[in-house]
Design a protein around this motif. Structure first.
Motif, short mmCIF file in Angstrom:
data_model
loop_
_atom_site.label_atom_id
_atom_site.label_comp_id
_atom_site.label_asym_id
_atom_site.label_seq_id
_atom_site.Cartn_x
_atom_site.Cartn_y
_atom_site.Cartn_z
N ALA A 379 0.96 -1.11 -0.07
CA ALA A 379 0.06 -0.36 0.02
C ALA A 379 0.89 1.20 -0.41
N TRP A 380 0.52 2.47 -1.00
CA TRP A 380 1.40 3.46 -0.61
C TRP A 380 0.14 4.53 -1.05
N PRO A 381 0.68 5.25 -0.25
CA PRO A 381 2.07 6.36 0.17
C PRO A 381 2.27 5.06 1.62
N ILE A 382 3.46 5.42 2.43
CA ILE A 382 3.82 3.87 3.13
C ILE A 382 3.05 5.08 4.41
N ARG A 383 2.56 3.97 4.79
CA ARG A 383 1.73 4.45 6.51
C ARG A 383 2.56 3.67 8.25
N ALA A 384 3.65 3.07 7.28
CA ALA A 384 3.91 2.10 8.86
C ALA A 384 5.45 3.24 9.23
N LYS A 385 5.31 2.40 10.32
CA LYS A 385 6.33 3.56 11.88
C LYS A 385 7.41 2.92 11.50
#
Length: 401
Positions: A379-385
């Protein structure tokens, strides 16, 4: 007339009963002076507006005697004489018989109970001008902008919109069925959607449309269609069920694979926790009291698990900083082989800048997002931390997150 803009530009232009005396006439506009002023050079009378207009045009000399140095002053006596002059109403030609002092004509022309022959604009803003005596008839019978009650929904709308804009959206207006089912002017617009849900001539899809039967028909023909295509519908349903079962089986396989990968990730995380705990209690002998003063650092990337050649490195991972002599350092910025945030995850590279950004006694650490083989699946844009932890190997302070 008094109070209207074009008559304020100069003297009073009214139907005087007697010819005004020359002593009150403005020498510029040749009308009885409004806000009369006298010149000190020749004593002539001018309207204040006419005098200011002459000066604004660059004419500083007296309009009569041409004296270059003159002043003027207001003459209230002439103002009183002018306002006491007898005048007829401006609408005398239309039938008004009013006669009175100039000072009262404004009230006569503007008052609702005053001159009934005076033209006034329609209060409904229909752009029309009407004699005051005819205004009520216009408002009650003629004005297209007057407010009326809709015969169907009883809402208040402008007459000009009743037959057009309002009727095109009136919820209570009887309208014919668009399917020509025979109900003409018996269905309210607000009830049309409910009628179409049961109208026999409404075109609908087959109940098995999602199964693969793409036929459309009127609601009246639906029963015959269902009866004549029972075998077809059964085959389509069986095929759909078989496809669903196959997809479910594939999903179960994927779920089992995911569980195995999750178990492996949990094991790696446990291994990381053990290493972190070991490092946090280990007294490091690789640091001097002032390592940046005597040496600079090189950087090595260590994996948390044994990997076969060509396998992918997946978080968590450790970067170890080891002291070396300055001559062994060739570059300040170090970039390592990329690793993945998780199985089939985002591709990342750890960057370490020793003594960069004009701060020779600091080390700057950052993560760089790079192209990876699984980018099309993510999935983009990246949401991960992402979290980077600096492990304290001396043991006299906490780790830095």
């Amino acid at each position: 007339m008094e109070g209207e803009g074009h008559h304020n530009e100069g003297g009073y232009d009214y139907l005087f009963v007697d010819t005004p005396s020359d002593r009150v006439i403005c020498v510029i506009c040749h009308l009885p002076s409004r806000d009369a002023h006298l010149t000190d050079c020749c004593g002539h009378v001018l309207c204040k507006f006419c005098l200011d207009k002459a000066k604004a045009m660059g004419n500083e000399a007296c309009p009569m005697c041409k004296h270059h140095k003159f002043t003027s002053f207001r003459n209230k006596q002439i103002d009183r004489e002018v306002k006491a002059l007898q005048v007829n109403c401006n609408n005398k030609g239309n039938g008004c018989t009013w006669l009175g002092e100039l000072n009262n004509i404004c009230k006569h022309l503007t008052n609702v109970e005053g001159c009934q022959f005076q033209e006034v604009p329609c209060p409904n803003e229909c752009d029309g001008m009407f004699q005051r005596r005819h205004l009520n008839r216009h408002l009650e019978m003629e004005c297209r902008c007057r407010e009326v009650e809709c015969d169907y929904c009883h809402s208040i709308v402008k007459l000009m919109h009743v037959d057009g804009e309002h009727l095109n959206e009136c919820p209570k207006l009887p309208v014919p069925c668009p399917n020509d089912c025979g109900k003409v002017d018996t269905i309210l617009r607000e009830d049309m959607e409910a009628h179409r849900r049961c109208c026999l001539l409404e075109v609908i899809q087959c109940d098995f449309y999602s199964m693969g039967c793409k036929e459309v028909m009127t609601r009246k023909r639906k029963r015959a269609h269902d009866k004549g295509n029972m075998e077809k519908h059964l085959c389509l349903t069986n095929g759909k069920v078989k496809k669903t079962e196959d997809e479910l089986a594939y999903t179960k396989v994927e779920l089992a694979s995911t569980k195995v990968e999750l178990a492996g990730a949990n094991r790696r995380l446990s291994d990381l926790e053990l290493v972190v705990n070991k490092l946090s209690h280990q007294n490091s002998r690789e640091f001097t009291s002032d390592p940046l003063a005597t040496a600079r650092w090189n950087v090595h990337l260590a994996a948390m698990e044994q990997r076969s050649e060509g396998s992918e490195l997946v978080c968590p991972a450790i970067v170890r900083i080891i002291e070396l002599n300055e001559h062994e350092i060739e570059e300040d910025m170090y970039e390592f082989t990329h690793f993945y945030s998780h199985n089939r995850g985002y591709s990342l590279t750890l960057m370490i800048d020793i003594g960069g950004m004009s701060a020779p006694d600091h080390v700057f650490i950052s993560l760089r997002l790079t192209d990876g083989r699984y980018d099309d699946e993510l999935a983009w844009p990246i949401r991960a931390k992402f979290k980077v932890t600096l492990l304290n190997r001396v043991g006299n302070s906490e780790h830095i997150h």
